[in-house]
Each structure stands twice: as structure tokens, then as C-alpha cells.
Motif scaffolding. Structure first.
Motif, mmCIF file in Angstrom:
data_model
loop_
_atom_site.group_PDB
_atom_site.id
_atom_site.type_symbol
_atom_site.label_atom_id
_atom_site.label_comp_id
_atom_site.label_asym_id
_atom_site.label_seq_id
_atom_site.Cartn_x
_atom_site.Cartn_y
_atom_site.Cartn_z
ATOM 1 N N SER A 45 -11.785 -19.192 0.685
ATOM 2 C CA SER A 45 -11.358 -19.915 -0.516
ATOM 3 C C SER A 45 -9.987 -19.403 -0.928
ATOM 4 O O SER A 45 -9.546 -18.329 -0.502
ATOM 5 C CB SER A 45 -12.360 -19.704 -1.647
ATOM 6 O OG SER A 45 -12.301 -18.361 -2.102
ATOM 7 N N ARG A 57 -1.887 -16.645 -7.847
ATOM 8 C CA ARG A 57 -2.402 -17.914 -7.346
ATOM 9 C C ARG A 57 -1.296 -18.970 -7.258
ATOM 10 O O ARG A 57 -1.248 -19.746 -6.314
ATOM 11 C CB ARG A 57 -3.531 -18.416 -8.231
ATOM 12 C CG ARG A 57 -4.273 -19.564 -7.572
ATOM 13 C CD ARG A 57 -5.519 -19.926 -8.298
ATOM 14 N NE ARG A 57 -6.372 -18.755 -8.433
ATOM 15 C CZ ARG A 57 -7.465 -18.720 -9.165
ATOM 16 N NH1 ARG A 57 -7.847 -19.781 -9.822
ATOM 17 N NH2 ARG A 57 -8.184 -17.628 -9.254
ATOM 18 N N TYR A 61 -0.203 -20.602 -3.753
ATOM 19 C CA TYR A 61 -0.282 -22.044 -3.537
ATOM 20 C C TYR A 61 1.055 -22.581 -3.014
ATOM 21 O O TYR A 61 1.090 -23.415 -2.113
ATOM 22 C CB TYR A 61 -0.684 -22.760 -4.820
ATOM 23 C CG TYR A 61 -0.933 -24.225 -4.614
ATOM 24 C CD1 TYR A 61 -2.069 -24.680 -3.951
ATOM 25 C CD2 TYR A 61 -0.010 -25.168 -5.048
ATOM 26 C CE1 TYR A 61 -2.278 -26.031 -3.728
ATOM 27 C CE2 TYR A 61 -0.219 -26.522 -4.833
ATOM 28 C CZ TYR A 61 -1.358 -26.941 -4.179
ATOM 29 O OH TYR A 61 -1.554 -28.277 -3.950
ATOM 30 N N ARG A 78 -7.305 -30.846 -2.735
ATOM 31 C CA ARG A 78 -8.452 -31.000 -3.636
ATOM 32 C C ARG A 78 -9.816 -30.888 -2.953
ATOM 33 O O ARG A 78 -10.814 -31.375 -3.473
ATOM 34 C CB ARG A 78 -8.360 -32.316 -4.400
ATOM 35 C CG ARG A 78 -7.133 -32.391 -5.290
ATOM 36 C CD ARG A 78 -7.133 -33.662 -6.124
ATOM 37 N NE ARG A 78 -5.969 -33.694 -6.962
ATOM 38 C CZ ARG A 78 -4.877 -34.402 -6.680
ATOM 39 N NH1 ARG A 78 -4.816 -35.132 -5.595
ATOM 40 N NH2 ARG A 78 -3.851 -34.380 -7.507
ATOM 41 N N ALA A 80 -12.361 -27.959 -1.120
ATOM 42 C CA ALA A 80 -12.548 -26.516 -0.964
ATOM 43 C C ALA A 80 -12.699 -26.123 0.501
ATOM 44 O O ALA A 80 -13.258 -26.864 1.303
ATOM 45 C CB ALA A 80 -13.786 -26.075 -1.736
ATOM 46 N N ARG A 81 -12.185 -24.952 0.828
ATOM 47 C CA ARG A 81 -12.360 -24.301 2.128
ATOM 48 C C ARG A 81 -11.972 -25.182 3.314
ATOM 49 O O ARG A 81 -12.710 -25.291 4.288
ATOM 50 C CB ARG A 81 -13.794 -23.809 2.277
ATOM 51 C CG ARG A 81 -14.150 -22.744 1.252
ATOM 52 C CD ARG A 81 -15.536 -22.197 1.519
ATOM 53 N NE ARG A 81 -15.915 -21.231 0.523
ATOM 54 C CZ ARG A 81 -15.701 -19.913 0.620
ATOM 55 N NH1 ARG A 81 -15.103 -19.421 1.676
ATOM 56 N NH2 ARG A 81 -16.103 -19.100 -0.341
ATOM 57 N N THR A 82 -10.822 -25.807 3.229
ATOM 58 C CA THR A 82 -10.357 -26.644 4.344
ATOM 59 C C THR A 82 -9.168 -26.023 5.083
ATOM 60 O O THR A 82 -8.583 -26.673 5.946
ATOM 61 C CB THR A 82 -9.960 -28.045 3.853
ATOM 62 O OG1 THR A 82 -8.917 -27.931 2.891
ATOM 63 C CG2 THR A 82 -11.137 -28.780 3.270
#
Length: 93
Positions: A45, A57, A61, A78, A80-82
């Protein structure tokens, strides 16, 4: 008569064709994602990446976006965890 000293016309490095220096955080981020994938079988994450790299953060990003723009990282907005590296393959058991 002007009191200001004339300066040379300075051209930015990127216009001279010189390569940009790579951000040292890029290697840390991509290495962490690679190792995390190998250990867990899925992406970390953004909070886990933030904790591991000790970056804010917002800055993290920004770096992730730069990595994606350079083609060194893939992820879906948008979702998660990709996070994955371009050469990583997702294998489902």
C-alpha cells in the motif's frame, strides 16, 4: 548607466541534451515494491511504501507519478495495491 551587472545567457541542462540526474528515491521505491511483491505476492500500500522510505505521502505520490511517467512503474489511479514494475507478471494460483 545601469548598476546591474550583465549575466551570461544560461541555458537549462535539459535543453542542452544533458541527461537528468536520477532521483535517488526512485531506486529505493522500486526495490521495495519488487521485494514486497516477491514476499507477499501482491503490491504494498502507499502507507507501507511511505513507512519504509520515510518520505512524506505528498512527495511519495509525486515520485510515484514521475516513475509512472517514465515507464518504470505501473499502477491504476484510485485503486488500492496496484503498484507493479513493468516486467512483473501477476500470477493467480
Amino acid at each position: 548607466m545601469s548598476h546591474f551587472k550583465k549575466t551570461a545567457n544560461i541555458t537549462p541542462r535539459r535543453l542542452l541534451g544533458r541527461p537528468r540526474r536520477q532521483n535517488p528515491h526512485f531506486a529505493r521505491i522500486t526495490r521495495y515494491i519488487q521485494v514486497y511483491w516477491e514476499l507477499h505476492g501482491y503490491s504494498p500500500s502507499i502507507i507501507e511504501i511511505e513507512t519504509e522510505t520515510a518520505l512524506s505521502r505528498t512527495y511519495l505520490y509525486e515520485l510515484l507519478q514521475q516513475l509512472r511517467d517514465r515507464g518504470e512503474l505501473c499502477f491504476e489511479d484510485r485503486l488500492a495495491r496496484t503498484f507493479r514494475l513493468p516486467n512483473q507478471r501477476t500470477v493467480f494460483d
